[in-house]
Design a protein around this motif. Sequence first.
Motif, PDB file in Angstrom:
ATOM      1  N   GLN A 129       0.865  -1.176   0.000  1.00  0.00           N
ATOM      2  CA  GLN A 129       0.000   0.000   0.000  1.00  0.00           C
ATOM      3  C   GLN A 129       0.906   1.233   0.000  1.00  0.00           C
ATOM      4  O   GLN A 129       1.247   1.763   1.059  1.00  0.00           O
ATOM      5  N   PRO A 130       1.296   1.717  -1.164  1.00  0.00           N
ATOM      6  CA  PRO A 130       2.331   2.768  -1.217  1.00  0.00           C
ATOM      7  C   PRO A 130       1.873   4.120  -0.677  1.00  0.00           C
ATOM      8  O   PRO A 130       2.718   4.961  -0.355  1.00  0.00           O
ATOM      9  N   PHE A 131       0.566   4.328  -0.575  1.00  0.00           N
ATOM     10  CA  PHE A 131       0.073   5.648  -0.164  1.00  0.00           C
ATOM     11  C   PHE A 131      -0.406   5.679   1.287  1.00  0.00           C
ATOM     12  O   PHE A 131      -1.017   6.665   1.712  1.00  0.00           O
ATOM     13  N   VAL A 132      -0.135   4.619   2.034  1.00  0.00           N
ATOM     14  CA  VAL A 132      -0.638   4.548   3.400  1.00  0.00           C
ATOM     15  C   VAL A 132      -0.160   5.749   4.220  1.00  0.00           C
ATOM     16  O   VAL A 132       0.999   6.126   4.163  1.00  0.00           O
ATOM     17  N   ARG A 133      -1.078   6.386   4.902  1.00  0.00           N
ATOM     18  CA  ARG A 133      -0.898   7.501   5.831  1.00  0.00           C
ATOM     19  C   ARG A 133      -0.557   8.838   5.171  1.00  0.00           C
ATOM     20  O   ARG A 133      -0.453   9.844   5.871  1.00  0.00           O
ATOM     21  N   ILE A 134      -0.388   8.893   3.849  1.00  0.00           N
ATOM     22  CA  ILE A 134      -0.054  10.176   3.226  1.00  0.00           C
ATOM     23  C   ILE A 134      -1.203  11.168   3.382  1.00  0.00           C
ATOM     24  O   ILE A 134      -1.015  12.307   3.835  1.00  0.00           O
ATOM     25  N   GLU A 136      -3.653  11.108   5.465  1.00  0.00           N
ATOM     26  CA  GLU A 136      -3.886  11.397   6.876  1.00  0.00           C
ATOM     27  C   GLU A 136      -2.876  12.422   7.397  1.00  0.00           C
ATOM     28  O   GLU A 136      -3.230  13.321   8.172  1.00  0.00           O
ATOM     29  N   ARG A 137      -1.637  12.289   6.986  1.00  0.00           N
ATOM     30  CA  ARG A 137      -0.623  13.253   7.411  1.00  0.00           C
ATOM     31  C   ARG A 137      -0.942  14.647   6.877  1.00  0.00           C
ATOM     32  O   ARG A 137      -0.793  15.650   7.594  1.00  0.00           O
ATOM     33  N   LEU A 138      -1.368  14.718   5.635  1.00  0.00           N
ATOM     34  CA  LEU A 138      -1.699  16.009   5.055  1.00  0.00           C
ATOM     35  C   LEU A 138      -2.881  16.657   5.769  1.00  0.00           C
ATOM     36  O   LEU A 138      -2.902  17.867   6.001  1.00  0.00           O
ATOM     37  N   ALA A 139      -3.863  15.847   6.128  1.00  0.00           N
ATOM     38  CA  ALA A 139      -5.044  16.386   6.800  1.00  0.00           C
ATOM     39  C   ALA A 139      -4.725  16.827   8.224  1.00  0.00           C
ATOM     40  O   ALA A 139      -5.266  17.823   8.712  1.00  0.00           O
ATOM     41  N   ALA A 140      -3.838  16.100   8.891  1.00  0.00           N
ATOM     42  CA  ALA A 140      -3.580  16.362  10.308  1.00  0.00           C
ATOM     43  C   ALA A 140      -2.556  17.460  10.539  1.00  0.00           C
ATOM     44  O   ALA A 140      -2.535  18.068  11.615  1.00  0.00           O
ATOM     45  N   SER A 141      -1.710  17.742   9.560  1.00  0.00           N
ATOM     46  CA  SER A 141      -0.616  18.689   9.786  1.00  0.00           C
ATOM     47  C   SER A 141      -1.133  20.090  10.100  1.00  0.00           C
ATOM     48  O   SER A 141      -1.984  20.641   9.390  1.00  0.00           O
ATOM     49  N   GLU A 142      -0.584  20.661  11.160  1.00  0.00           N
ATOM     50  CA  GLU A 142      -0.894  22.047  11.520  1.00  0.00           C
ATOM     51  C   GLU A 142       0.135  23.011  10.938  1.00  0.00           C
ATOM     52  O   GLU A 142       0.007  24.230  11.099  1.00  0.00           O
ATOM     53  N   SER A 143       1.145  22.474  10.268  1.00  0.00           N
ATOM     54  CA  SER A 143       2.259  23.295   9.777  1.00  0.00           C
ATOM     55  C   SER A 143       2.148  23.641   8.300  1.00  0.00           C
ATOM     56  O   SER A 143       2.934  24.437   7.792  1.00  0.00           O
ATOM     57  N   LEU A 144       1.203  23.016   7.600  1.00  0.00           N
ATOM     58  CA  LEU A 144       1.015  23.313   6.184  1.00  0.00           C
ATOM     59  C   LEU A 144       0.206  24.594   6.047  1.00  0.00           C
ATOM     60  O   LEU A 144      -0.882  24.716   6.627  1.00  0.00           O
ATOM     61  N   HIS A 145       0.709  25.530   5.251  1.00  0.00           N
ATOM     62  CA  HIS A 145       0.044  26.816   5.106  1.00  0.00           C
ATOM     63  C   HIS A 145      -0.137  27.164   3.630  1.00  0.00           C
ATOM     64  O   HIS A 145       0.460  26.540   2.745  1.00  0.00           O
ATOM     65  N   GLY A 146      -0.959  28.190   3.385  1.00  0.00           N
ATOM     66  CA  GLY A 146      -1.183  28.638   2.023  1.00  0.00           C
ATOM     67  C   GLY A 146      -1.794  27.530   1.189  1.00  0.00           C
ATOM     68  O   GLY A 146      -2.642  26.754   1.661  1.00  0.00           O
ATOM     69  N   GLU A 251       9.158  10.472  -2.740  1.00  0.00           N
ATOM     70  CA  GLU A 251       9.395  11.868  -2.368  1.00  0.00           C
ATOM     71  C   GLU A 251       8.216  12.434  -1.589  1.00  0.00           C
ATOM     72  O   GLU A 251       8.402  13.123  -0.574  1.00  0.00           O
ATOM     73  N   LEU A 252       6.993  12.144  -2.047  1.00  0.00           N
ATOM     74  CA  LEU A 252       5.813  12.662  -1.350  1.00  0.00           C
ATOM     75  C   LEU A 252       5.713  12.074   0.049  1.00  0.00           C
ATOM     76  O   LEU A 252       5.349  12.772   1.004  1.00  0.00           O
ATOM     77  N   ARG A 253       6.047  10.810   0.197  1.00  0.00           N
ATOM     78  CA  ARG A 253       6.034  10.196   1.533  1.00  0.00           C
ATOM     79  C   ARG A 253       7.001  10.937   2.462  1.00  0.00           C
ATOM     80  O   ARG A 253       6.685  11.194   3.630  1.00  0.00           O
ATOM     81  N   LEU A 254       8.174  11.266   1.947  1.00  0.00           N
ATOM     82  CA  LEU A 254       9.177  11.942   2.771  1.00  0.00           C
ATOM     83  C   LEU A 254       8.777  13.377   3.096  1.00  0.00           C
ATOM     84  O   LEU A 254       9.101  13.890   4.167  1.00  0.00           O
ATOM     85  N   VAL A 255       8.074  14.025   2.191  1.00  0.00           N
ATOM     86  CA  VAL A 255       7.565  15.368   2.476  1.00  0.00           C
ATOM     87  C   VAL A 255       6.540  15.316   3.607  1.00  0.00           C
ATOM     88  O   VAL A 255       6.610  16.080   4.575  1.00  0.00           O
ATOM     89  N   THR A 256       5.577  14.406   3.494  1.00  0.00           N
ATOM     90  CA  THR A 256       4.515  14.351   4.503  1.00  0.00           C
ATOM     91  C   THR A 256       5.030  13.849   5.847  1.00  0.00           C
ATOM     92  O   THR A 256       4.530  14.269   6.895  1.00  0.00           O
ATOM     93  N   PHE A 257       6.048  12.991   5.833  1.00  0.00           N
ATOM     94  CA  PHE A 257       6.636  12.557   7.102  1.00  0.00           C
ATOM     95  C   PHE A 257       7.271  13.743   7.810  1.00  0.00           C
ATOM     96  O   PHE A 257       7.148  13.904   9.031  1.00  0.00           O
ATOM     97  N   ALA A 258       7.946  14.608   7.047  1.00  0.00           N
ATOM     98  CA  ALA A 258       8.565  15.786   7.654  1.00  0.00           C
ATOM     99  C   ALA A 258       7.510  16.691   8.281  1.00  0.00           C
ATOM    100  O   ALA A 258       7.712  17.234   9.368  1.00  0.00           O
ATOM    101  N   PHE A 259       6.371  16.845   7.624  1.00  0.00           N
ATOM    102  CA  PHE A 259       5.314  17.679   8.194  1.00  0.00           C
ATOM    103  C   PHE A 259       4.679  17.024   9.419  1.00  0.00           C
ATOM    104  O   PHE A 259       4.220  17.717  10.330  1.00  0.00           O
TER     105      PHE A 259
END
Length: 295
Positions: A129-134, A136-146, A251-259
């Motif tokens: 499942q290559p997209f697992v938690r991506i 969810e991370r995007l929805a939960a992040s409080e640090s993503l802006h704009g 790459e997208l997994r690593l971006v969302t993990f950082a957030f």
Amino acid sequence: MTATRTEESFALLQEVTALAGWSHAGAEPIRLAENDLWRLQNDTVVRIARAGQQMAAAREVTVARWLADNDVPAVRPLPMEQPVCVRERAATFWELLPPHVHGTEADLAPLLRRLHSLPKPHFRIGRLQPFVRIAERLAASESLHGDDRQRLLTRLGELQQEWDDLPAGRPECVIHGDAWGGNCAVTAEGARLMDFERTSVGPPEWDLTSTAVAYDTFGKLTADQYKTYCDLYGYDVRSWAGYPTLRGIRELRLVTFAFQIADHDANALRQAQYRVQCVRGLRGPRPWQWEAVGG
């Protein structure tokens, strides 16, 4: 007073060891990240998974025992009934490795070739499942802006469509799922695989993409080092038409993990913001110099 991350994890460890009939005295944290790893005085490693991961934890133990049966060098679970579950957290118990270092691409490639050559097991192992938690991370992040969040969601949708339309590649097999040097430990006796949280059936190219990304996305390997890796495995995944899709997912997994880490770590926030600028095309072409985040 609010308990610290370490205090919360140690409280769980106390309950886990009590159920196992062991002492928690002198326990030391190895790493507290998505999973919590503790070393006990009896040279056992306790791995406490995230909430709701009981089935995945049980499967990890089954996979590790299957690898032992097939003589694949890997960390070994203790011969006991496991996992032990406390407050919806599953704990598993493993032999402590002797002194070791992270593996290099040259250590990892032969292990992956050996793993990928095994027949599929008789037990249910699940599909990649290559997209697992991506999402969810995007929805939960409080640090993503704009509009960063929307841009990343759009990118996620594009990659999901590309994944559904992947061109034919090498035959599917059992894959590690997170095949990088940190999940390969090198002791005096040789290299061993570890961490089977994402082990499943899928395209072997997924495992090979991790090292390819280290080379052409992050510039962490020289051309000679990457060639050695490909020679030892016997294939260069970058020659496959589906590679750009797998690279994009990585790459997208690593971006969302950082957030995910950035909400409580200022250093991770700077790195997360830099990563999203890279994938949005604002930091020039690859390779990008991404730094590690988290524990």
